[in-house]
Scaffold this motif. Structure first.
Motif, PDB file in Angstrom:
ATOM      1  N   TYR A  65      -5.779  87.921  -5.067  1.00 58.42           N
ATOM      2  CA  TYR A  65      -7.132  87.567  -4.631  1.00 58.42           C
ATOM      3  C   TYR A  65      -8.039  87.672  -5.862  1.00 58.42           C
ATOM      4  O   TYR A  65      -8.052  88.692  -6.558  1.00 58.42           O
ATOM      5  CB  TYR A  65      -7.631  88.533  -3.553  1.00 58.42           C
ATOM      6  CG  TYR A  65      -6.832  88.505  -2.265  1.00 58.42           C
ATOM      7  CD1 TYR A  65      -7.328  87.844  -1.137  1.00 58.42           C
ATOM      8  CD2 TYR A  65      -5.602  89.148  -2.179  1.00 58.42           C
ATOM      9  CE1 TYR A  65      -6.609  87.828   0.059  1.00 58.42           C
ATOM     10  CE2 TYR A  65      -4.871  89.145  -1.000  1.00 58.42           C
ATOM     11  CZ  TYR A  65      -5.375  88.480   0.118  1.00 58.42           C
ATOM     12  OH  TYR A  65      -4.654  88.457   1.297  1.00 58.42           O
ATOM     13  N   SER A 121      -1.457  86.396   3.506  1.00 59.94           N
ATOM     14  CA  SER A 121      -2.907  86.547   3.504  1.00 59.94           C
ATOM     15  C   SER A 121      -3.502  86.106   4.841  1.00 59.94           C
ATOM     16  O   SER A 121      -3.116  85.067   5.411  1.00 59.94           O
ATOM     17  CB  SER A 121      -3.514  85.715   2.378  1.00 59.94           C
ATOM     18  OG  SER A 121      -4.928  85.766   2.439  1.00 59.94           O
ATOM     19  N   HIS A 126     -10.374  87.430   3.504  1.00 62.80           N
ATOM     20  CA  HIS A 126     -11.005  88.261   2.468  1.00 62.80           C
ATOM     21  C   HIS A 126     -12.507  88.245   2.700  1.00 62.80           C
ATOM     22  O   HIS A 126     -13.037  87.362   3.401  1.00 62.80           O
ATOM     23  CB  HIS A 126     -10.673  87.724   1.074  1.00 62.80           C
ATOM     24  CG  HIS A 126     -10.954  86.252   0.926  1.00 62.80           C
ATOM     25  ND1 HIS A 126     -12.208  85.722   0.732  1.00 62.80           N
ATOM     26  CD2 HIS A 126     -10.105  85.197   0.979  1.00 62.80           C
ATOM     27  CE1 HIS A 126     -12.135  84.405   0.658  1.00 62.80           C
ATOM     28  NE2 HIS A 126     -10.874  84.049   0.808  1.00 62.80           N
ATOM     29  N   GLU A 144      -0.374  82.771  -4.358  1.00 63.08           N
ATOM     30  CA  GLU A 144       0.903  83.437  -4.123  1.00 63.08           C
ATOM     31  C   GLU A 144       1.757  83.336  -5.382  1.00 63.08           C
ATOM     32  O   GLU A 144       2.186  82.239  -5.761  1.00 63.08           O
ATOM     33  CB  GLU A 144       1.635  82.799  -2.937  1.00 63.08           C
ATOM     34  CG  GLU A 144       0.934  83.015  -1.609  1.00 63.08           C
ATOM     35  CD  GLU A 144       1.734  82.456  -0.437  1.00 63.08           C
ATOM     36  OE1 GLU A 144       2.839  81.899  -0.682  1.00 63.08           O
ATOM     37  OE2 GLU A 144       1.290  82.575   0.709  1.00 63.08           O
ATOM     38  N   VAL A 159      -7.030  82.506  -3.594  1.00 63.28           N
ATOM     39  CA  VAL A 159      -5.914  83.349  -3.169  1.00 63.28           C
ATOM     40  C   VAL A 159      -4.645  82.631  -3.604  1.00 63.28           C
ATOM     41  O   VAL A 159      -4.395  81.502  -3.186  1.00 63.28           O
ATOM     42  CB  VAL A 159      -5.914  83.571  -1.648  1.00 63.28           C
ATOM     43  CG1 VAL A 159      -4.723  84.452  -1.247  1.00 63.28           C
ATOM     44  CG2 VAL A 159      -7.219  84.208  -1.187  1.00 63.28           C
ATOM     45  N   TYR A 193      -4.359  91.080   4.984  1.00 64.41           N
ATOM     46  CA  TYR A 193      -3.016  90.477   5.000  1.00 64.41           C
ATOM     47  C   TYR A 193      -2.172  91.114   6.108  1.00 64.41           C
ATOM     48  O   TYR A 193      -2.361  92.275   6.496  1.00 64.41           O
ATOM     49  CB  TYR A 193      -2.323  90.681   3.646  1.00 64.41           C
ATOM     50  CG  TYR A 193      -2.386  92.099   3.140  1.00 64.41           C
ATOM     51  CD1 TYR A 193      -1.385  93.017   3.441  1.00 64.41           C
ATOM     52  CD2 TYR A 193      -3.482  92.554   2.401  1.00 64.41           C
ATOM     53  CE1 TYR A 193      -1.463  94.326   3.006  1.00 64.41           C
ATOM     54  CE2 TYR A 193      -3.570  93.858   1.957  1.00 64.41           C
ATOM     55  CZ  TYR A 193      -2.553  94.739   2.262  1.00 64.41           C
ATOM     56  OH  TYR A 193      -2.637  96.054   1.845  1.00 64.41           O
ATOM     57  N   GLN A 202      -5.940  96.093   5.359  1.00 61.04           N
ATOM     58  CA  GLN A 202      -7.053  95.635   4.523  1.00 61.04           C
ATOM     59  C   GLN A 202      -7.180  96.589   3.342  1.00 61.04           C
ATOM     60  O   GLN A 202      -7.290  97.802   3.527  1.00 61.04           O
ATOM     61  CB  GLN A 202      -8.359  95.602   5.321  1.00 61.04           C
ATOM     62  CG  GLN A 202      -9.569  95.233   4.461  1.00 61.04           C
ATOM     63  CD  GLN A 202     -10.838  95.120   5.276  1.00 61.04           C
ATOM     64  OE1 GLN A 202     -10.921  94.295   6.213  1.00 61.04           O
ATOM     65  NE2 GLN A 202     -11.829  95.936   4.966  1.00 61.04           N
ATOM     66  N   LEU A 259       0.519  88.791  -4.245  1.00 57.69           N
ATOM     67  CA  LEU A 259      -0.469  87.949  -3.587  1.00 57.69           C
ATOM     68  C   LEU A 259      -1.786  88.272  -4.282  1.00 57.69           C
ATOM     69  O   LEU A 259      -2.264  89.413  -4.211  1.00 57.69           O
ATOM     70  CB  LEU A 259      -0.534  88.279  -2.092  1.00 57.69           C
ATOM     71  CG  LEU A 259      -1.401  87.392  -1.204  1.00 57.69           C
ATOM     72  CD1 LEU A 259      -0.926  85.947  -1.223  1.00 57.69           C
ATOM     73  CD2 LEU A 259      -1.410  87.944   0.230  1.00 57.69           C
ATOM     74  N   ALA A 292      -9.408  92.562   0.647  1.00 55.13           N
ATOM     75  CA  ALA A 292      -8.313  91.600   0.857  1.00 55.13           C
ATOM     76  C   ALA A 292      -7.592  91.975   2.147  1.00 55.13           C
ATOM     77  O   ALA A 292      -7.265  93.145   2.369  1.00 55.13           O
ATOM     78  CB  ALA A 292      -7.351  91.646  -0.322  1.00 55.13           C
TER      79      ALA A 292
END
Length: 235
Positions: free
Chosen positions: A177, A152, A155, A170, A168, A198, A124, A175, A196
């Motif tokens: 946010y 992801s 969030h 790609e 979000v 992932y 995170q 990636l 964020a």
């Protein structure tokens, strides 16, 4: 007629004269349009040595009187010429708008860190934002480099969820946010966090390519942009 009377009559005649401006201008234009006369050779004056002494004798009274007439006439002509041909041109231009400096943006600071709860498979990234004044517009963008296994998982933010639009995305390398404050909403002064979440490949993940960008807009329209990263290393 004595000299004083002659001067007085010439002055009265000059004051009573009304020049024909159009005629004077026409003569000037013709003079300018005419070709320049060929230059004449000037003969050198003879030296003063040997000249007769009578040549240096004062001119007779009649000659002085005609000299006065010519001098006064030339002065009158000069006054008439100047008065008839002098033109004053004034160009009034409207003043341009005063330069307006942009309003200063909100005072704020930010820092990106890796949350201590991250592990060998999941992480995170926390973005701590502190504002010193009310914010009328806010966009927070957090980019996680797409290292192996990055996907992801979620969030969050400390501000109310209904105040923001969250996406979000790609991209080829990141990636992304993005939190955008909705129109009509405000962010008060104080600390705020955007996070964020992932997954990533097992092991220690390098977060040196992760970045953030924050755009803040004040109530008066002033803007502030903050940029930074999350430093090397991380789980």
């Amino acid at each position: 007629m004595d000299e004083a009377q002659l001067r007085r009559e010439l002055r009265e005649a000059a004051l009573a004269h009304r020049p024909d401006h159009a005629r004077i201008l026409a003569r000037v234009e013709r003079g300018l349009a005419a070709p320049a006369p060929a230059r004449r050779r000037t003969r050198l004056a003879r030296p003063w040595t040997g000249l007769r002494r009578r040549a240096l004798a004062p001119a007779p009274v009649a000659g002085r009187r005609w000299g006065v007439v010519l001098a006064v006439t030339a002065a009158v002509a000069g006054v008439v010429g100047i008065g008839g041909l002098a033109v004053t041109t004034r160009e009034d231009r409207p003043a341009g708008p005063a330069a307006t400096l942009p309003a200063p943006g909100p005072t704020a600071r930010a820092a990106g860190t890796l949350d201590p709860g991250s592990n060998r498979w999941w992480a995170q990234s926390d973005l701590a934002l502190t504002t010193q004044s009310p914010v009328a517009g806010l966009t927070v963008e957090l980019r996680i480099a797409r290292t192996p296994g990055v996907v992801s998982t979620g969030h969050w933010r400390t501000r109310p969820a209904e105040d923001f639009t969250v996406t979000v995305t790609e991209e080829a390398r990141d990636l992304v946010y993005r939190w955008t404050l909705k129109p009509g909403r405000t962010v008060p002064p104080g600390p705020h966090t955007f996070a964020a979440q992932y997954n990533h490949a097992e092991g220690v993940r390098d977060a040196s390519a992760d970045t953030y960008r924050i755009l803040l807009t004040g109530p008066d329209g002033g803007r502030t942009t903050l940029r930074g990263g999350f430093g090397p290393g991380g789980n």
